[in-house]
Design an enzyme around this catalytic site. Structure first.
Site, mmCIF file in Angstrom:
data_model
loop_
_atom_site.group_PDB
_atom_site.id
_atom_site.type_symbol
_atom_site.label_atom_id
_atom_site.label_comp_id
_atom_site.label_asym_id
_atom_site.label_seq_id
_atom_site.Cartn_x
_atom_site.Cartn_y
_atom_site.Cartn_z
ATOM 1 N N HIS A 1 0.841 -1.207 0.000
ATOM 2 C CA HIS A 1 0.000 0.000 0.000
ATOM 3 C C HIS A 1 0.877 1.259 0.000
ATOM 4 O O HIS A 1 0.688 2.163 -0.840
ATOM 5 C CB HIS A 1 -0.901 -0.014 1.234
ATOM 6 C CG HIS A 1 -1.815 1.166 1.339
ATOM 7 N ND1 HIS A 1 -3.110 1.157 0.870
ATOM 8 C CD2 HIS A 1 -1.612 2.407 1.854
ATOM 9 C CE1 HIS A 1 -3.674 2.334 1.098
ATOM 10 N NE2 HIS A 1 -2.770 3.119 1.692
ATOM 11 N N GLU A 2 1.821 1.313 0.914
ATOM 12 C CA GLU A 2 2.656 2.514 1.017
ATOM 13 C C GLU A 2 3.583 2.653 -0.189
ATOM 14 O O GLU A 2 3.922 3.766 -0.592
ATOM 15 C CB GLU A 2 3.472 2.480 2.322
ATOM 16 C CG GLU A 2 2.632 2.429 3.586
ATOM 17 C CD GLU A 2 1.633 3.570 3.677
ATOM 18 O OE1 GLU A 2 1.903 4.648 3.118
ATOM 19 O OE2 GLU A 2 0.563 3.380 4.285
ATOM 20 N N HIS B 1 1.898 4.692 -2.808
ATOM 21 C CA HIS B 1 2.032 6.133 -2.572
ATOM 22 C C HIS B 1 3.445 6.611 -2.937
ATOM 23 O O HIS B 1 3.616 7.660 -3.579
ATOM 24 C CB HIS B 1 1.774 6.444 -1.081
ATOM 25 C CG HIS B 1 0.357 6.237 -0.647
ATOM 26 N ND1 HIS B 1 -0.730 6.753 -1.324
ATOM 27 C CD2 HIS B 1 -0.160 5.576 0.436
ATOM 28 C CE1 HIS B 1 -1.844 6.416 -0.689
ATOM 29 N NE2 HIS B 1 -1.525 5.704 0.365
#
Length: 463
Positions: free
Chosen positions: A33-34, A37
């Site tokens: 997920h990170e 980003h």
């Protein structure tokens, strides 16, 4: 309570095993997920100051270039800290190009949406890989879990007590029921004693008292199974496979099989049992189609099956699938796996959104909300079944994480996307005061949800 206080070596080992797999599963989800980003930020030129797995005090870390990569003490999430993320930060004119807040609206949207997007990509890659390796993927239907009676075994306790097909169970022994799993759980807890069911039939609520029967499983003599005589599936044809005996005989989707030879059929398992035992033998099948009874002759084709002890037998198949039982995806070639993986990802997303909707509307009990303890328990159970089960669990949880993060709750990615949408419509960002209030409300809501989910976890452990 005794289970919580029994610190035997076995329980400590079990706890350690679940904690380890919890960290592995959550670590993979958070990292992916990170990383979404992070990659999006770097792609548009925004400086990333921190890439953290976990919250709180730093355990270990190393700075490479502009970014400090670190592992933090609280393993319940992660974050990337972007340069210029806070509007109050002083940013020189020369550094505005690397500042998040000074990016265009599409760039900011891309950076925020990339986190949930990478969760979906992770699930897609796992599903595609499993299909490419020849593994079938089952995607259940939301209808499978609602406590509506689909089939009743003749002469069973359920039929004797007056339970009807179409009845929706709402309470069992005064406990609210929102899924079939909860109903089966209550029947098991009764240990053979009568179970009081409240069911909705038409516009009225009826109360029935049913005494389960006991069935012994040969390889588990110490675990008696209690049953009311209901089954999840009616003998309703959900689809007919091409080039199969069912299609050749004229069987159609939505046909309800009511009799085979001289045996009345009430459940899907009754039908399949007869078909399995008659490979190559013509069967006289009566189906209900549009209010009419239609007679068909179907000859099951024989397929070779090998039992766990190596014995080879021939079993019958006619080529039909269940109605409303979900979908089984299996790629017939390596080249089709990417397409089938996409279909699996979409169907699981659809199922997750429907489940979330039913939770919000109360059709599914909020008792099913789970938190970290539930993830740890399920991770440990899947690990006992093999690494493939753990990978499959990561795919499912990744979809859940992606969808939950897209909810328009301030402080979640979806909340930021909502603010960007408002900015796009209004032509200016929302005021600082409005954003602060919304984020405080969002934080309180998330803390409440986390506390409620953890309470559910603890309640399940105490049971």
């Amino acid at each position: 309570m005794n289970n919580l206080l029994a610190f035997s070596p076995d329980s400590i080992f079990l706890f350690g095993q679940k904690l380890w797999w919890f960290l592995v599963v959550l670590g993979v989800l958070v990292t992916f997920h990170e990383y979404g980003h992070y990659l999006a930020a770097r792609w548009v030129g925004v400086k990333v100051l921190k890439f953290s797995i976990g919250f709180g005090p730093k355990l270990i870390g190393r700075k490479i270039g502009d970014t400090e990569y670190l592992l933090a003490a609280i393993p319940l999430g992660g974050y990337v800290k972007l340069y210029g993320e806070e509007g109050s930060e002083a940013v020189s004119a020369a550094e505005q190009r690397e500042s998040f807040i000074h990016q265009s609206l599409p760039h900011k949207t891309l950076i925020v949406a990339a986190g949930p997007g990478f969760n979906f990509i992770l699930s897609y890659l796992i599903f595609t890989g499993m299909l490419a390796l020849g593994s079938p993927l089952f995607v259940p239907s939301i209808d499978n879990i609602t406590p509506v009676i689909e089939a009743i075994i003749p002469d069973s306790p359920a039929e004797t007590a007056g339970l009807h097909i179409g009845d929706r169970v709402i309470r069992a022994n005064e406990e609210d029921i929102s899924t079939l799993g909860e109903l089966y759980e209550q029947v098991g807890k009764a240990h053979g004693r009568p179970v009081t069911l409240d069911v909705i039939r038409g516009n009225s609520v009826k109360t029935l008292i049913i005494t389960p029967t006991v069935q012994m499983v040969p390889d588990r003599p110490d675990e008696p199974q209690y049953t009311l005589g209901i089954e999840d599936h009616a003998p309703l044809v959900g689809g007919v496979m091409p080039d199969t005996p069912a299609m050749a005989a004229g069987l159609q989707q939505d046909d309800r099989i009511i009799q085979i030879n001289d045996t009345p059929i009430a459940t899907w398992s009754q039908m399949t049992e007869i078909v399995r035992n008659h490979p190559g033998t013509p069967l006289e099948v009566q189906v209900e189609r549009g209010g009419q009874t239609v007679s068909l002759r179907i000859t099951p084709e024989g397929q070779t099956s090998t039992s766990p002890d190596g014995e080879t037998t021939s079993i019958g198949r006619i080529g039909v699938k269940l109605a409303g039982a979900g979908t089984v995806l299996k790629s017939t070639s390596l080249f089709l796996a990417p397409w089938d993986g996409l279909k699996a990802t979409w169907k699981w997303c659809e199922l997750t959104v429907m489940g979330l909707y039913k939770l919000v509307t109360g059709e599914i009990s909020s008792k099913h909300l789970g938190g970290p303890l539930m993830i740890a328990t399920v991770s440990g159970e899947q690990a006992q079944q093999g690494m493939a089960s753990v990978v499959w669990l990561i795919a499912i949880l990744s979809i859940n994480l992606g969808i939950l993060n897209l909810l328009p709750i301030p402080i979640l990615d979806g909340g930021h996307l909502f603010f960007f949408a408002c900015e796009g419509i209004l032509g200016r960002p929302l005021g600082d005061r409005s954003r602060e209030m919304a984020q405080q409300i969002g934080l309180v809501l998330l803390v409440f949800l986390m506390a409620y989910a953890t309470w559910n976890d603890i309640s399940r452990l105490l049971q």
